[in-house]
Design an enzyme around this catalytic site. Structure first.
Site, PDB file in Angstrom:
ATOM      1  N   ASP B 114      88.681  54.148  62.558  1.00 37.55           N
ATOM      2  CA  ASP B 114      89.021  52.741  62.363  1.00 37.55           C
ATOM      3  C   ASP B 114      89.508  52.900  60.757  1.00 37.55           C
ATOM      4  O   ASP B 114      88.813  53.071  59.989  1.00 37.55           O
ATOM      5  CB  ASP B 114      87.847  52.103  62.490  1.00 37.55           C
ATOM      6  CG  ASP B 114      88.455  50.474  62.451  1.00 37.55           C
ATOM      7  OD1 ASP B 114      89.606  50.264  62.917  1.00 37.55           O
ATOM      8  OD2 ASP B 114      87.550  49.613  62.657  1.00 37.55           O
ATOM      9  N   HIS B 121      93.808  41.737  54.828  1.00 36.29           N
ATOM     10  CA  HIS B 121      92.437  41.642  54.890  1.00 36.29           C
ATOM     11  C   HIS B 121      91.656  42.259  53.768  1.00 36.29           C
ATOM     12  O   HIS B 121      90.408  41.738  53.402  1.00 36.29           O
ATOM     13  CB  HIS B 121      92.146  42.526  56.431  1.00 36.29           C
ATOM     14  CG  HIS B 121      90.688  42.678  56.759  1.00 36.29           C
ATOM     15  ND1 HIS B 121      89.930  41.696  56.998  1.00 36.29           N
ATOM     16  CD2 HIS B 121      89.937  43.954  56.810  1.00 36.29           C
ATOM     17  CE1 HIS B 121      88.681  42.263  57.472  1.00 36.29           C
ATOM     18  NE2 HIS B 121      88.695  43.656  57.308  1.00 36.29           N
ATOM     19  N   GLU B 181      86.850  41.510  65.194  1.00 32.73           N
ATOM     20  CA  GLU B 181      88.043  41.894  64.323  1.00 32.73           C
ATOM     21  C   GLU B 181      89.231  42.328  65.200  1.00 32.73           C
ATOM     22  O   GLU B 181      88.903  43.054  66.129  1.00 32.73           O
ATOM     23  CB  GLU B 181      87.795  43.156  63.577  1.00 32.73           C
ATOM     24  CG  GLU B 181      86.602  42.925  62.376  1.00 32.73           C
ATOM     25  CD  GLU B 181      86.502  43.784  61.403  1.00 32.73           C
ATOM     26  OE1 GLU B 181      86.934  44.951  61.538  1.00 32.73           O
ATOM     27  OE2 GLU B 181      86.231  43.402  60.143  1.00 32.73           O
ATOM     28  N   GLU B 183      92.248  44.123  66.170  1.00 29.94           N
ATOM     29  CA  GLU B 183      92.668  45.489  65.789  1.00 29.94           C
ATOM     30  C   GLU B 183      93.765  45.807  66.869  1.00 29.94           C
ATOM     31  O   GLU B 183      93.659  45.590  67.964  1.00 29.94           O
ATOM     32  CB  GLU B 183      91.987  46.365  65.530  1.00 29.94           C
ATOM     33  CG  GLU B 183      90.713  45.976  64.454  1.00 29.94           C
ATOM     34  CD  GLU B 183      89.856  46.993  63.761  1.00 29.94           C
ATOM     35  OE1 GLU B 183      90.217  48.141  64.074  1.00 29.94           O
ATOM     36  OE2 GLU B 183      88.891  46.708  63.306  1.00 29.94           O
ATOM     37  N   ASP B 215      86.728  45.132  67.434  1.00 25.85           N
ATOM     38  CA  ASP B 215      85.747  45.851  66.475  1.00 25.85           C
ATOM     39  C   ASP B 215      84.723  44.919  66.117  1.00 25.85           C
ATOM     40  O   ASP B 215      84.519  44.381  65.044  1.00 25.85           O
ATOM     41  CB  ASP B 215      86.409  46.536  65.323  1.00 25.85           C
ATOM     42  CG  ASP B 215      85.332  47.196  64.189  1.00 25.85           C
ATOM     43  OD1 ASP B 215      84.474  47.865  64.898  1.00 25.85           O
ATOM     44  OD2 ASP B 215      85.517  47.288  63.118  1.00 25.85           O
ATOM     45  N   ARG B 219      78.044  40.847  60.301  1.00 21.22           N
ATOM     46  CA  ARG B 219      78.184  40.975  58.809  1.00 21.22           C
ATOM     47  C   ARG B 219      77.181  41.100  57.971  1.00 21.22           C
ATOM     48  O   ARG B 219      77.130  41.405  56.841  1.00 21.22           O
ATOM     49  CB  ARG B 219      79.056  39.588  58.495  1.00 21.22           C
ATOM     50  CG  ARG B 219      80.329  39.682  59.369  1.00 21.22           C
ATOM     51  CD  ARG B 219      81.369  40.666  59.023  1.00 21.22           C
ATOM     52  NE  ARG B 219      82.725  40.561  59.608  1.00 21.22           N
ATOM     53  CZ  ARG B 219      83.557  41.249  59.433  1.00 21.22           C
ATOM     54  NH1 ARG B 219      83.600  42.413  58.895  1.00 21.22           N
ATOM     55  NH2 ARG B 219      84.757  41.112  60.069  1.00 21.22           N
ATOM     56  N   GLN B 222      75.888  44.578  57.866  1.00 22.82           N
ATOM     57  CA  GLN B 222      76.971  45.316  57.271  1.00 22.82           C
ATOM     58  C   GLN B 222      76.763  45.151  55.942  1.00 22.82           C
ATOM     59  O   GLN B 222      76.633  46.188  55.258  1.00 22.82           O
ATOM     60  CB  GLN B 222      78.216  44.790  57.623  1.00 22.82           C
ATOM     61  CG  GLN B 222      79.455  45.611  57.095  1.00 22.82           C
ATOM     62  CD  GLN B 222      80.788  45.303  57.399  1.00 22.82           C
ATOM     63  OE1 GLN B 222      81.012  44.366  58.551  1.00 22.82           O
ATOM     64  NE2 GLN B 222      81.840  45.651  57.090  1.00 22.82           N
ATOM     65  N   TYR B 226      75.736  48.964  54.084  1.00 20.43           N
ATOM     66  CA  TYR B 226      77.011  49.629  53.843  1.00 20.43           C
ATOM     67  C   TYR B 226      77.096  50.640  52.732  1.00 20.43           C
ATOM     68  O   TYR B 226      78.055  51.304  52.613  1.00 20.43           O
ATOM     69  CB  TYR B 226      78.226  48.753  54.091  1.00 20.43           C
ATOM     70  CG  TYR B 226      78.757  48.139  52.803  1.00 20.43           C
ATOM     71  CD1 TYR B 226      78.242  47.147  52.336  1.00 20.43           C
ATOM     72  CD2 TYR B 226      79.943  48.895  52.317  1.00 20.43           C
ATOM     73  CE1 TYR B 226      78.709  46.587  51.202  1.00 20.43           C
ATOM     74  CE2 TYR B 226      80.409  48.103  51.385  1.00 20.43           C
ATOM     75  CZ  TYR B 226      79.655  47.087  50.524  1.00 20.43           C
ATOM     76  OH  TYR B 226      80.379  46.682  49.541  1.00 20.43           O
ATOM     77  N   LYS B 235      78.589  47.983  63.220  1.00 21.44           N
ATOM     78  CA  LYS B 235      79.748  48.276  64.180  1.00 21.44           C
ATOM     79  C   LYS B 235      79.566  48.898  65.296  1.00 21.44           C
ATOM     80  O   LYS B 235      80.401  48.907  66.603  1.00 21.44           O
ATOM     81  CB  LYS B 235      80.694  48.876  63.449  1.00 21.44           C
ATOM     82  CG  LYS B 235      81.103  48.199  62.203  1.00 21.44           C
ATOM     83  CD  LYS B 235      82.338  47.334  61.984  1.00 21.44           C
ATOM     84  CE  LYS B 235      82.830  47.231  60.689  1.00 21.44           C
ATOM     85  NZ  LYS B 235      84.036  46.215  60.575  1.00 21.44           N
ATOM     86  N   THR B 239      82.461  48.027  70.793  1.00 20.99           N
ATOM     87  CA  THR B 239      83.844  48.161  70.503  1.00 20.99           C
ATOM     88  C   THR B 239      84.630  48.035  71.613  1.00 20.99           C
ATOM     89  O   THR B 239      84.668  48.819  72.344  1.00 20.99           O
ATOM     90  CB  THR B 239      84.444  49.212  69.540  1.00 20.99           C
ATOM     91  OG1 THR B 239      83.421  49.505  68.715  1.00 20.99           O
ATOM     92  CG2 THR B 239      85.804  49.110  68.982  1.00 20.99           C
ATOM     93  N   THR B 332      91.239  45.314  60.845  1.00 20.03           N
ATOM     94  CA  THR B 332      91.630  44.035  61.153  1.00 20.03           C
ATOM     95  C   THR B 332      93.020  43.576  60.655  1.00 20.03           C
ATOM     96  O   THR B 332      93.557  43.891  59.748  1.00 20.03           O
ATOM     97  CB  THR B 332      90.655  42.749  60.514  1.00 20.03           C
ATOM     98  OG1 THR B 332      89.260  43.464  60.677  1.00 20.03           O
ATOM     99  CG2 THR B 332      90.860  41.434  60.870  1.00 20.03           C
ATOM    100  N   GLU B 346      87.015  36.077  57.558  1.00 19.88           N
ATOM    101  CA  GLU B 346      88.248  35.383  56.780  1.00 19.88           C
ATOM    102  C   GLU B 346      88.436  33.900  57.033  1.00 19.88           C
ATOM    103  O   GLU B 346      88.585  33.238  56.053  1.00 19.88           O
ATOM    104  CB  GLU B 346      89.450  36.427  56.957  1.00 19.88           C
ATOM    105  CG  GLU B 346      89.159  37.761  56.248  1.00 19.88           C
ATOM    106  CD  GLU B 346      90.549  38.631  56.593  1.00 19.88           C
ATOM    107  OE1 GLU B 346      91.626  38.366  56.126  1.00 19.88           O
ATOM    108  OE2 GLU B 346      90.477  39.281  57.584  1.00 19.88           O
TER     109      GLU B 346
END
Lengths: 399, 399
Positions: B114, B121, B181, B183, B215, B219, B222, B226, B235, B239, B332, B346
């Protein structure tokens, strides 16, 4: 469960298996995938001394993925059958000398995950880059990991080509900071369905066995690329895997209590019982001018902050499916002392304290022609030593 | 190369393919893997209007991995053959209604990568977390990416179970910040051998086709997990992938110049010619109380900072092997305006500006019962519109 297959008095009719210090005595019986020279088909075998027993009569297939769909009870039954066939007194069968065989990856690996489970490694690396704040706030709570690349997993012995990449500062070229990382690998199975987490109490049943993993790393590429999504090309050029999977059943006598946690962990990661295994990992290095490899470090898997079961429980806690054949690696196995550091980044402290080898050879990172060999073994008073074999690779020039 | 298969005057004997606004006119011919209800075997088909043509006579196998081993010349030849068979005047063949079929993932995906290729983004997300320094120093130089999880790739329509995980602050439970997301995905093939990078001039030949990818992201998980190795469990719970792979050949009329780079890129990423494609991605959302989905955003793939060819050249620049069937996603797809933002993080600016839907429904993140549908299409004056179909999923409660 320690049973009769672990009996230290057991001997095999394969004499090379009875030699002291042998990696593959009858108490071990690791499984692997081999091909005799000139043969196109691969077969499953068990290592015994310096030979291989074709286990086709009991275990079909061209890789261990089928084995990894078995339950832990079925796996234990198979271990007993293979042990019986190789014990002194059983009828001799045809064996294949290991030296006549090419070894392949033990499984078709659908997903490869790399953890970061040594707090010593995380602290060392962290303090190089963030002296005031070496350990990130999540470390003691989250078994940190990232997804690795499957297409660059190679079996021990495969030559390692020095990768090129962006080195920062507008430079592109062969990495100047090529490193190894000594890790323990674990093959998974049978695993879980998507959306169905594996509880910690059942997690270890989904570990089929262990191997050695060298997570070759290009530190200059890594430093420049890794923010904010983690390592990518710094690791995906090659990851070496040892060919013999030592079954979780063989490790039973070497079970020990896990390292003390520095703060309580969340309930989904709380283990009862002894979830760690006392496995020693060694790194040996031989430059092209050296006759024999030199032991650079020795680390202890029992000192990891997270156990294999905790890794499995965490990995599946969001419902992520773990499938038979998946590979999970521990991250660099480092310990508190300098001699326990499992990569050159730590050993030379970011390339500031050279590693001095025999014959005056000095290294900050790896040169072309260097051979790195990982070895692993378990030892305990009252039990026969079992080995993980070795995982090696020689560095070749960038293309 | 635009050839006779792109001729806007072409018509098919399949009447539903000639309807204006149809996703799958004869100029498209996307490939997918289907199974009729009750059938256990999967087959390869081409979508035409509301039907499927079984392409078994020309393309064997149970997934598109074989197709992805073909050269771009062979792929173009196959496109001509399928186009001829479906043109008005050709003899009619048996078709299968799409509504009678279950669609499967187009390929056995060996590795999933990814990217993070939208600078809009990256700037938006960066400015939420680092207001003074929204874009990291490597962004304009490195096509940043991470390895994703293959075992949680699911085909459009698969229900999405809300994942649980560590949310920070000692909390473990169902994510409170579930996001999508939008994509673009690209299936790769034929690819390269380990250790042999693909030069930028040849890179696009290794893109077999494109699809839609959602995806799904948690949040809160994450944010806490992360550092320092990137997203993991945030994630890897699911997916979603759309079932119809639009071939790179079908996209030829929609080729455009790539977005201007804000600073020069290194030679291995320098493209001659027009490496971008004008593909529009839309996100539609329907809560369980809404009758019809509502369009939340619309993004343009041509505005990405990196092209598909640059992603391939970068990905293989260290020698990493790309294999037939590998999936690469763009990250994204967001643009400069609010209506171009391809995720809720976003769109609601980290959950501070609610998204208002019809009937007074308000969302910061996704609720159980919400359905998210991605759609994609290409339009250009003088050519027939082609569609990517859709990629949908409904959120189910955590277990």
């Amino acid at each position: 469960m320690i049973d009769e297959t672990h009996d230290p008095d057991l001997r095999s009719w394969v004499e090379s298996a009875n030699a002291p210090g042998c990696n593959f005595p009858i108490q071990n019986l690791p499984l692997g995938v081999f091909r005799t020279r000139g043969d196109t088909e691969s077969r499953i075998g068990a290592a015994i001394g310096e030979a291989i027993l074709d286990v086709g009569p009991w275990l079909e297939g061209h890789n261990l993925n089928g084995y990894m769909t078995l339950s832990s009870v079925q796996r234990r039954d198979l271990r007993r059958v293979i042990s019986s066939a190789l014990q002194r007194g059983s009828s001799r069968q045809d064996l294949i000398p290991q030296s006549d065989c090419e070894m392949l990856l033990p499984a078709a690996i659908g997903d490869y995950t790399d953890f970061y489970a040594s707090i010593h490694h995380a602290r060392n690396v962290g303090s190089m880059f963030r002296p005031d704040n070496p350990l990130l706030p999540n470390y003691r709570h989250v078994p940190v990991a990232y997804h690795g690349r499957c297409s660059s997993l190679v079996v021990s012995g495969t030559p390692i080509r020095r990768p090129s990449g962006q080195l920062g500062g507008g430079r592109f070229g062969p990495t100047q900071e090529l490193d190894y990382e000594a890790e323990l690998g674990a093959f998974l199975g049978p695993g879980n369905k998507l959306g169905e987490p594996i509880p910690i109490a059942e997690a270890e049943r989904h570990i089929a066995g262990v191997c050695l993993v060298n997570d070759w790393s290009a530190r200059d590429i890594q430093r420049w690329e890794y923010q904010p999504l983690g390592p990518f090309l710094a690791k995906s050029f090659a990851t070496s895997v040892s060919p013999w999977m030592v079954t979780i059943e063989a490790l039973e006598p070497f079970r020990v209590s896990a390292a003390e946690h520095e703060s309580p962990v969340l309930p989904y990661l709380r283990e009862s019982g002894s979830g760690a295994f006392d496995i020693t990992l060694e790194v040996w290095l031989r430059s092209s001018s050296m006759e024999k490899p030199f032991r650079v470090s020795r680390g202890h898997f029992k000192e990891m902050y997270w156990t294999l079961a905790q890794m499995v429980a965490h990995h599946s806690s969001n419902g992520c499916a773990l499938r038979p054949g998946d590979l999970m690696a521990s991250g660099t196995v480092s310990g508190p002392a300098k001699e326990n550091r499992g990569c050159l980044l730590e050993m030379t402290w970011k390339g500031t304290e050279p590693l001095v080898l025999p014959d005056g050879v000095r290294r900050m990172f790896l040169n072309d022609g260097d051979e790195v060999i990982l070895t692993g073994y378990c030892e305990r008073e009252g039990f026969v030593r079992i080995g993980l074999g070795s995982c090696g690779g020689v560095i070749g020039a960038a293309c």
